[in-house]
Write a protein that holds these residues in place. Structure first.
Motif, PDB file in Angstrom:
ATOM      1  N   LEU B  27     -65.353  15.789 -80.219  1.00 20.82           N
ATOM      2  CA  LEU B  27     -66.518  15.252 -79.522  1.00 20.82           C
ATOM      3  C   LEU B  27     -66.149  14.088 -78.590  1.00 20.82           C
ATOM      4  O   LEU B  27     -66.719  13.934 -77.513  1.00 20.82           O
ATOM      5  CB  LEU B  27     -67.572  14.819 -80.546  1.00 20.82           C
ATOM      6  CG  LEU B  27     -69.032  15.009 -80.123  1.00 20.82           C
ATOM      7  CD1 LEU B  27     -69.289  16.385 -79.552  1.00 20.82           C
ATOM      8  CD2 LEU B  27     -69.952  14.742 -81.302  1.00 20.82           C
ATOM      9  N   ALA B  28     -65.167  13.293 -78.995  1.00 22.37           N
ATOM     10  CA  ALA B  28     -64.743  12.164 -78.163  1.00 22.37           C
ATOM     11  C   ALA B  28     -64.142  12.671 -76.845  1.00 22.37           C
ATOM     12  O   ALA B  28     -64.329  12.060 -75.788  1.00 22.37           O
ATOM     13  CB  ALA B  28     -63.728  11.302 -78.906  1.00 22.37           C
ATOM     14  N   ASP B  31     -66.914  13.785 -74.610  1.00 24.93           N
ATOM     15  CA  ASP B  31     -67.584  12.603 -74.077  1.00 24.93           C
ATOM     16  C   ASP B  31     -66.832  12.072 -72.847  1.00 24.93           C
ATOM     17  O   ASP B  31     -67.421  11.788 -71.812  1.00 24.93           O
ATOM     18  CB  ASP B  31     -67.654  11.536 -75.176  1.00 24.93           C
ATOM     19  CG  ASP B  31     -68.299  10.260 -74.689  1.00 24.93           C
ATOM     20  OD1 ASP B  31     -69.526  10.161 -74.770  1.00 24.93           O
ATOM     21  OD2 ASP B  31     -67.568   9.371 -74.211  1.00 24.93           O
ATOM     22  N   LEU B  34     -67.209  14.403 -69.917  1.00 29.49           N
ATOM     23  CA  LEU B  34     -68.517  14.232 -69.264  1.00 29.49           C
ATOM     24  C   LEU B  34     -68.490  13.033 -68.325  1.00 29.49           C
ATOM     25  O   LEU B  34     -68.901  13.118 -67.168  1.00 29.49           O
ATOM     26  CB  LEU B  34     -69.605  14.062 -70.334  1.00 29.49           C
ATOM     27  CG  LEU B  34     -71.022  13.765 -69.827  1.00 29.49           C
ATOM     28  CD1 LEU B  34     -71.545  14.898 -68.965  1.00 29.49           C
ATOM     29  CD2 LEU B  34     -71.972  13.520 -71.003  1.00 29.49           C
ATOM     30  N   GLN B  35     -67.975  11.909 -68.795  1.00 33.86           N
ATOM     31  CA  GLN B  35     -67.920  10.701 -67.957  1.00 33.86           C
ATOM     32  C   GLN B  35     -67.052  10.922 -66.715  1.00 33.86           C
ATOM     33  O   GLN B  35     -67.417  10.554 -65.605  1.00 33.86           O
ATOM     34  CB  GLN B  35     -67.332   9.528 -68.742  1.00 33.86           C
ATOM     35  CG  GLN B  35     -68.202   9.027 -69.874  1.00 33.86           C
ATOM     36  CD  GLN B  35     -67.531   7.849 -70.574  1.00 33.86           C
ATOM     37  OE1 GLN B  35     -67.081   6.908 -69.926  1.00 33.86           O
ATOM     38  NE2 GLN B  35     -67.456   7.901 -71.880  1.00 33.86           N
ATOM     39  N   ARG B  38     -68.598  13.662 -64.263  1.00 35.97           N
ATOM     40  CA  ARG B  38     -69.754  13.153 -63.535  1.00 35.97           C
ATOM     41  C   ARG B  38     -69.300  12.128 -62.498  1.00 35.97           C
ATOM     42  O   ARG B  38     -69.748  12.142 -61.362  1.00 35.97           O
ATOM     43  CB  ARG B  38     -70.769  12.566 -64.518  1.00 35.97           C
ATOM     44  CG  ARG B  38     -72.151  12.496 -63.976  1.00 35.97           C
ATOM     45  CD  ARG B  38     -73.231  12.671 -65.042  1.00 35.97           C
ATOM     46  NE  ARG B  38     -73.055  11.791 -66.166  1.00 35.97           N
ATOM     47  CZ  ARG B  38     -73.750  11.896 -67.301  1.00 35.97           C
ATOM     48  NH1 ARG B  38     -74.648  12.835 -67.448  1.00 35.97           N
ATOM     49  NH2 ARG B  38     -73.543  11.072 -68.282  1.00 35.97           N
ATOM     50  N   ALA B  62     -74.367  19.062 -78.090  1.00 34.53           N
ATOM     51  CA  ALA B  62     -74.682  17.812 -77.376  1.00 34.53           C
ATOM     52  C   ALA B  62     -74.307  17.897 -75.898  1.00 34.53           C
ATOM     53  O   ALA B  62     -74.925  17.255 -75.053  1.00 34.53           O
ATOM     54  CB  ALA B  62     -73.951  16.640 -78.030  1.00 34.53           C
ATOM     55  N   MET B  63     -73.296  18.677 -75.590  1.00 26.41           N
ATOM     56  CA  MET B  63     -72.777  18.745 -74.221  1.00 26.41           C
ATOM     57  C   MET B  63     -73.479  19.813 -73.401  1.00 26.41           C
ATOM     58  O   MET B  63     -73.521  19.734 -72.171  1.00 26.41           O
ATOM     59  CB  MET B  63     -71.273  19.063 -74.300  1.00 26.41           C
ATOM     60  CG  MET B  63     -70.559  19.166 -72.970  1.00 26.41           C
ATOM     61  SD  MET B  63     -70.311  17.536 -72.222  1.00 26.41           S
ATOM     62  CE  MET B  63     -69.376  18.001 -70.748  1.00 26.41           C
ATOM     63  N   TRP B  65     -76.492  20.952 -72.564  1.00 24.86           N
ATOM     64  CA  TRP B  65     -77.528  20.800 -71.527  1.00 24.86           C
ATOM     65  C   TRP B  65     -76.995  20.087 -70.288  1.00 24.86           C
ATOM     66  O   TRP B  65     -77.483  20.303 -69.186  1.00 24.86           O
ATOM     67  CB  TRP B  65     -78.783  20.129 -72.075  1.00 24.86           C
ATOM     68  CG  TRP B  65     -78.701  18.665 -72.428  1.00 24.86           C
ATOM     69  CD1 TRP B  65     -78.535  18.139 -73.660  1.00 24.86           C
ATOM     70  CD2 TRP B  65     -78.806  17.553 -71.527  1.00 24.86           C
ATOM     71  NE1 TRP B  65     -78.520  16.772 -73.599  1.00 24.86           N
ATOM     72  CE2 TRP B  65     -78.689  16.386 -72.303  1.00 24.86           C
ATOM     73  CE3 TRP B  65     -78.991  17.439 -70.146  1.00 24.86           C
ATOM     74  CZ2 TRP B  65     -78.742  15.115 -71.733  1.00 24.86           C
ATOM     75  CZ3 TRP B  65     -79.043  16.176 -69.586  1.00 24.86           C
ATOM     76  CH2 TRP B  65     -78.919  15.025 -70.372  1.00 24.86           C
ATOM     77  N   HIS B  66     -75.994  19.229 -70.482  1.00 25.07           N
ATOM     78  CA  HIS B  66     -75.421  18.548 -69.309  1.00 25.07           C
ATOM     79  C   HIS B  66     -74.837  19.572 -68.342  1.00 25.07           C
ATOM     80  O   HIS B  66     -75.016  19.484 -67.128  1.00 25.07           O
ATOM     81  CB  HIS B  66     -74.327  17.578 -69.753  1.00 25.07           C
ATOM     82  CG  HIS B  66     -74.850  16.396 -70.504  1.00 25.07           C
ATOM     83  ND1 HIS B  66     -75.443  15.327 -69.883  1.00 25.07           N
ATOM     84  CD2 HIS B  66     -74.894  16.116 -71.825  1.00 25.07           C
ATOM     85  CE1 HIS B  66     -75.815  14.430 -70.783  1.00 25.07           C
ATOM     86  NE2 HIS B  66     -75.494  14.894 -71.980  1.00 25.07           N
ATOM     87  N   SER B  69     -77.653  21.803 -66.795  1.00 23.45           N
ATOM     88  CA  SER B  69     -78.396  21.058 -65.786  1.00 23.45           C
ATOM     89  C   SER B  69     -77.598  20.965 -64.483  1.00 23.45           C
ATOM     90  O   SER B  69     -78.148  21.124 -63.385  1.00 23.45           O
ATOM     91  CB  SER B  69     -78.721  19.671 -66.333  1.00 23.45           C
ATOM     92  OG  SER B  69     -79.322  18.880 -65.349  1.00 23.45           O
ATOM     93  N   VAL B  72     -77.883  24.207 -62.710  1.00 21.33           N
ATOM     94  CA  VAL B  72     -79.187  24.391 -62.059  1.00 21.33           C
ATOM     95  C   VAL B  72     -79.155  23.753 -60.665  1.00 21.33           C
ATOM     96  O   VAL B  72     -79.580  24.355 -59.673  1.00 21.33           O
ATOM     97  CB  VAL B  72     -80.314  23.759 -62.918  1.00 21.33           C
ATOM     98  CG1 VAL B  72     -81.605  23.627 -62.123  1.00 21.33           C
ATOM     99  CG2 VAL B  72     -80.556  24.593 -64.169  1.00 21.33           C
ATOM    100  N   VAL B  73     -78.617  22.536 -60.591  1.00 25.19           N
ATOM    101  CA  VAL B  73     -78.539  21.839 -59.301  1.00 25.19           C
ATOM    102  C   VAL B  73     -77.622  22.612 -58.352  1.00 25.19           C
ATOM    103  O   VAL B  73     -77.932  22.814 -57.178  1.00 25.19           O
ATOM    104  CB  VAL B  73     -78.007  20.407 -59.478  1.00 25.19           C
ATOM    105  CG1 VAL B  73     -77.829  19.722 -58.128  1.00 25.19           C
ATOM    106  CG2 VAL B  73     -78.954  19.607 -60.354  1.00 25.19           C
ATOM    107  N   ALA B  76     -79.303  25.818 -56.979  1.00 19.94           N
ATOM    108  CA  ALA B  76     -80.336  25.491 -55.995  1.00 19.94           C
ATOM    109  C   ALA B  76     -79.671  25.074 -54.681  1.00 19.94           C
ATOM    110  O   ALA B  76     -80.123  25.439 -53.590  1.00 19.94           O
ATOM    111  CB  ALA B  76     -81.223  24.365 -56.511  1.00 19.94           C
TER     112      ALA B  76
END
Lengths: 298, 369
Positions: B27-28, B31, B34-35, B38, B62-63, B65-66, B69, B72-73, B76
């Motif tokens: 998980l670390a 994390d 993700l940082q 992004r 935990a990851m 939906w990020h 999402s 999705v962007v 579009a």
């Protein structure tokens, strides 16, 4: 958590806590931020997790402003969505930053600029322009009226079934509404008011512990009420055609164009299950509480 | 240099090279991924690569939906760009100009792997220089318009640059940059626009072309190494990685063709640096014959040493190198270099003088007289 522990976590690897339905890792050496957190996030769980949805920093801006008129800046993974603000605005800046995190990154929901509360299992959505009184209404309904806070600012709509997801965070109060809340909710915990922000004087209200602990419990849509501030006295609810409510909510959505057809369907599903009204809000607290209660009377 | 590339500290790099590494992530690590993703503008790319690799099941709750999402962007965005490009093509059809898409929009229209999870805010097109005035006029008739610029800024674009001032269509909000060359007219490096135009290929979007595959790589490399802005440098490096690995898989002769084309266009040195830092930072090596040929474009050893001190620090994401210290100095040094390469020194001095001293006092449309 003792204040000293909280501060040392904020200063080092970051404090991970559940801010509404999301987990936030906050890194900040600023005292006003630590103070604001321990005050209005008192009932929130700190999480001993290696994972956070948003790793955010609030720190002193560099350059000349380190010395002259010190400023605070907010960042998410290096991105700085706002210009730095005076250092004294650090805590409201964090709150605005966390709103930005949600409205810009959580496209699993249709996100509408509206407060939302719930009673007897029925969600009441309060969209409204700044100054329409939606935050005050939201604070009073949840602080005195027995409603559960889902959000004072961002309504998260499930694109599959139109249900509303909770994201209970401190309620943002501006100017006169701070005094109204102090008067009407004597036991309320508010962060120290910060004057001269872009929105005037700002303070954040700690939400009820019950709302916070139910952050992962969605609510069925039932009511959409557009508060409209009026100089006269508060009046009865005016029924609003669903088509007009749809257009006004789509206009107030942050990501309607990103979600496209899914956003259209989410809003249609929500409004199919909701009655829509406009509320001429003259600031009469009793009238507001009674009117909203009548809508969900069992 | 090896420390920042450590797999534990830099999971974004590991995933870009081999998405399957996520099967071992705790998980670390997610994390940190993700940082970093992004921060580098690569979250949608990571999501697209994991989806393509059938690794969705490996993503922790935990990851998830990020990533969803971000997709999705991205989807579009692709839809918006396809529509916008269609509007541009139709506007220019009336004057018989087939626009050539560049950069992000080109990756999408050409179906390059660099399109995966790639977001961008403007569409860049390339048109013949002799048609540029007609192109601008037609676009303005069709609803595009530009910001009011000072007389100096107008002249800056029109006399010295390789593009006209940016345009935007009334209700749509996607900026359009119209280029007649790929490098500024004043640049020390000259590009033969006619040679680029002669090699264009039709794209997947009707009515628009893209540069030839090798030219898309070279343009991307030139942009990355000459532009002097490093906010998205790691993302652009990842674009190059995806394009080159994909193109050479499709065509075994691609690497040598790429080197030959670079020499022909006078971009050998650019390609040399691009491949050097792709090898250093993303383990992408050319085959021995192509590398040997490209070695002829290498700079002298002291210059190469200097660039080796600057580029690797500047190309890595700020989230990995940190915002201050040496990497910040390296980025600033390369920013100065880019201006030096963009214009001859006297012109550069004049430009900086104007920007620093004259512009603050200049009368602008709408200012009180």
């Amino acid at each position: 958590m003792p204040q000293a522990d909280l501060e040392s976590r904020l200063r080092s690897r970051g404090l991970v806590f559940g801010a509404g339905r999301f987990s936030v890792r906050l890194i900040s050496r600023l005292e006003s931020v630590a103070q604001g957190i321990s005050l209005v996030y008192g009932d929130y769980e700190t999480v001993d997790s290696d994972f956070a949805d948003f790793t955010v920093r609030v720190r002193r801006a560099g350059g000349l402003h380190r010395i002259v008129r010190p400023q605070a800046e907010f960042s998410l993974d290096g991105a700085k969505p706002f210009s730095p603000l005076p250092l004294a605005h650090a805590f409201p800046l964090l709150e605005w930053g966390l709103n930005w995190c949600v409205s810009n990154h959580c496209h699993q929901y249709l996100i509408v600029h509206a407060a939302v509360v719930e009673k007897h299992g029925r969600a009441l959505i309060l969209p409204g322009a700044p100054g329409s009184g939606k935050s005050t209404l939201c604070a009073l309904l949840t602080g005195r009226g027995g409603w559960r806070l889902l959000s004072d600012e961002l309504t998260l709509i499930d694109p599959v079934n139109g249900s509303v997801h909770a994201n209970p965070r401190p309620v943002s109060l501006k100017n006169e509404s701070i005094d109204i809340v102090r008067r009407e909710l004597p036991g309320a915990v508010l962060s120290p008011p910060v004057t001269d922000t872009l929105k005037g004087t700002v303070s954040h209200l700690q939400p009820a512990a019950d709302s916070v602990s139910r952050a992962h419990e969605p609510a069925a849509p039932a009511l959409v009420v557009f508060p409209r501030f009026t100089d006269g006295s508060s009046a009865e609810l005016l029924p609003l055609p669903k088509g007009e409510a749809f257009i006004r909510m789509a206009d107030n959505a942050f990501n309607y164009s990103i979600l496209g057809l899914a956003g259209f369907r989410a809003l249609a599903a929500l409004l199919d299950q909701s009655d829509c009204y406009e509320y001429p809000n003259g600031g009469d607290v009793q009238h507001a509480l009674a009117t909203m209660d009548a809508l969900v009377a069992p | 240099m090896t420390a920042p590339l450590d797999a534990l500290r830099f999971p974004l790099r590991s995933v870009l090279l081999n998405p399957a590494v996520v099967t071992d992530f705790d998980l670390a690590r997610w994390d940190l991924l993700l940082q970093q993703a992004r921060g580098a503008g690569l979250l949608a790319r990571v999501a697209a690569l994991l989806e393509e690799g059938g690794l969705g099941e490996r993503v922790p709750e935990a990851m998830r939906w990020h990533l969803d999402s971000a997709l999705v962007v991205y989807r579009a965005h692709c839809e918006d760009i396809r529509l916008e490009v269609g509007h541009i093509a139709r506007a220019l059809q009336s004057i018989g100009v087939r626009p050539v898409l560049l950069k992000g929009a080109a990756y999408l229209a050409a179906g390059d792997r660099a399109r995966l999870g790639r977001l961008f805010s403007d569409v860049d097109i390339f048109v013949p220089r002799e048609r540029i005035e007609t192109v601008e006029q037609v676009l303005r008739w069709q609803g595009w318009s530009g910001e009011e610029l000072s007389a100096y800024d107008q002249a800056y674009y029109r006399r010295w640059m390789h593009e006209i001032p940016p345009l935007m269509h009334g209700g749509r909000g996607i900026a359009l940059d119209v280029h007649h060359n790929l490098l500024p007219l004043t640049s020390r490096l000259r590009l033969d626009a006619a040679a680029l135009a002669a090699a264009v290929v039709p794209s997947e979007i009707p009515g628009v072309d893209t540069l030839a595959p090798a030219d898309r790589v070279l343009h991307s490399a030139a942009h990355l190494l000459l532009e002097g802005e490093f906010d998205n440098a790691f993302r652009d490096l990842s674009d190059l990685y995806l394009m080159i690995t994909d193109m050479r898989a499709a065509d075994p002769g691609f690497e040598e063709l790429l080197v030959a084309r670079a020499e022909q266009l006078g971009l050998g040195r650019i390609l040399y640096y691009a491949m050097r830092y792709l090898a250093l930072l993303l383990d992408l090596e050319l085959s021995a014959p192509a590398a040997a040929r490209l070695a002829a474009s290498a700079p002298v050893a002291p210059l190469r040493w200097l660039m080796d001190q600057l580029f690797p620090s500047a190309l890595l994401p700020v989230g990995v190198t940190g915002a201050g210290g040496w990497p910040a100095l390296a980025r600033f040094a390369l920013y100065l270099r880019s201006h030096y390469l963009k214009m001859p020194v006297p012109l550069l001095l004049r430009h900086l003088w104007h920007k620093a001293v004259i512009t603050p006092f200049e009368y602008r449309e709408g200012d009180p007289a």
